[in-house]
Design an enzyme around this catalytic site. Structure first.
Site, PDB file in Angstrom:
ATOM      1  CB  ALA A 125      -0.892   0.021   1.237  1.00 24.26           C
ATOM      2  CE  LYS A 126       5.364   4.896   0.122  1.00 27.05           C
ATOM      3  NZ  LYS A 126       6.510   4.067   0.517  1.00 27.05           N
TER       4      LYS A 126
END
Ligand code: NAD
Length: 425
Positions: A117-118
């Site tokens: 994720a980011k």
């Protein structure tokens, strides 16, 4: 349907779009090598969840600004999503998607049970007061609250964020839950359940990867480091501690050079006091981009994406490039560096120390337990060294670059997870 792979010379729209084009190109190469079918390639090229939010921020003078924020979960087939949060004016949904995708392969490569994720907020944090920054962070977290949680998606620091940001995130989430939830973020202060060794973990991993790839004793090996933030400053320090001669470093304020080697501890103090490396008395000033082209043994890009491109790659003289940053080398530059005989230790391997110790922090939080810094360092070293030797063996056995081999391993593990789980419904 197949992955929308851009041409190898994508039209430059934004640096974020260019980063995503690079990530998709690297995925396509790995998928081709692994013989993945078109359906699975498309699944792997597509983020699982993408959220764009508006974040209103009340300024000290009463004005109201609205900035954009993002959280992308690229893949969760191997476990909860994991990835940093970036505060940078240039960040956009494409950049965040690329960074989330690299996190997926990185976690799979080093064998930790996370997806990728980011997050990001398109803001310059240096232009805000601490109180504005706190309000911005809390409101952004509130907007992405449905996505995050210790069993769902666990943020961490990245460019422009730090331990304090993580403390505000932990508090905002905990207030909403009604009890303390330390495992919702990693990279927290140790008083809130942060792991010993987390703040230097990415840099320690860069040191381990560099020494493993160097192929000689570190004493006297010359090093240049681009970026003097959380990753770059301690990478420079740890490489100097190991005996390397760090001759140049840079940050957004400028670059400094000393042929006899910089006093990194002194430079860190100077940068902390003045806001940057520029003006350091015991070194010569250097034009910012010249640092990348110095005649050194090792170059550590530890700033942002797209530092080494087809434009400057022909002039890069370092034989070993160790990517502290995510995505600092474009695919075109990769080919030029390879043709010139340079070795690139890719981001998803070289900077994996951060997510490894984030994983250790999360495990400690879930068990309400804590390991000593020595125990953390041993686990970090084990995981880094075994990932490095796996990548090296795969590259040698199949005639691949280290980047290609790292992607084949990472993408291959995620593909296998999809195949084993099957498709619902
Ligand atoms: P940071 O915000 O602490 O530091 C970034 C540094 O880059 C600053 O010193 C800044 O001045 C410098 N910089 C920006 N543009 C520059 C330019 N054109 N030339 C020279 N220096 C420049 O960020 P960070 O956490 O150190 O992250 C740096 C890179 O490492 C990013 O790519 C990030 O995604 C990656 N990374 C970070 C972590 C982590 O744990 N923080 C983990 C893995 C990867």
């Amino acid at each position: 349907m197949s992955i929308m792979v851009p041409s190898k010379t994508p039209a430059l729209i934004t640096p974020g779009r260019q980063a995503l084009d690079s990530a998709l190109y690297q995925l396509d190469q790995a998928a081709e090598h692994l013989g993945l079918d078109d359906g699975l390639r498309t699944v792997l090229a597509t983020p699982r969840r993408s959220l764009t939010v508006s974040v209103p921020v009340r300024r000290e003078d009463g004005r109201l600004n609205v900035v954009q924020g993002f959280r992308v979960q690229h893949n969760v087939s191997r476990g909860p999503a994991k990835g940093g949060i970036r505060f940078h004016p240039g960040t956009d949904i494409h950049e965040v998607t690329a960074l989330a995708m690299w996190m997926t392969w990185k976690c799979a490569l080093v064998g930790i049970p996370y997806g990728g994720a980011k997050g990001g907020v398109a803001v310059d944090p240096t232009g805000l007061t601490t109180r504005e920054l706190e309000r911005l962070t809390r409101r952004y977290v509130n907007e992405i609250l449905p996505l995050i949680g210790p069993e769902k998606d666990i943020p961490a620091p990245d460019v422009g964020t730090d331990e304090q940001t993580m403390a505000w995130i932990m508090d905002t989430y905990s207030v909403s839950a009604g009890y303390s939830v330390p495992g919702v973020v990693t990279g927290k202060p140790t008083t809130l359940g942060g792991s010993l060794g987390r703040s230097g973990a990415t840099s320690r991993g860069v040191q381990i990867a560099t020494l493993a790839a160097l192929g000689r004793a570190p004493e006297g090996a010359t090093v240049a480091v681009q970026g003097f933030g959380k990753v770059g400053a301690l990478a420079a320090q740890y490489l100097a501690d190991a005996g390397c001669k760090v001759v140049a470093v840079s940050d957004i304020t400028g670059a400094v050079y000393a042929s006899a080697g910089l006093d990194i501890a002194g430079l860190r103090t100077w940068a902390a006091e003045t806001g940057g490396v520029s003006g350091y008395r015991h070194a010569d000033a250097l034009p910012l981009d010249d640092l990348l082209e110095l005649d050194v043994d090792v170059l550590v890009p530890a700033a942002l994406e797209g530092a080494i491109t087809e434009a400057n790659a022909p002039r890069v003289r370092a034989r070993l490039i160790v990517e502290g940053a995510n995505g600092p080398t474009t695919p075109e530059a990769d080919e030029i560096l390879f043709a010139n005989g340079a070795t690139v230790v890719p981001d998803i391997l070289a900077n994996a120390g951060g997510v490894i110790v984030s994983y250790l922090e999360w495990v400690q939080n879930m068990q309400a337990y804590s390991w000593s810094s020595g125990e953390v360092e041993v686990k970090l070293r084990d995981l880094m060294e075994s990932a490095f030797s796996e990548v090296k063996s795969m590259a040698a056995a199949r005639g691949l670059t280290l980047r290609q081999a790292a992607h084949v391993i990472g993408v291959g593990r995620v593909a296998e997870a999809h195949q084993m789980r099957g498709l619902y419904p």
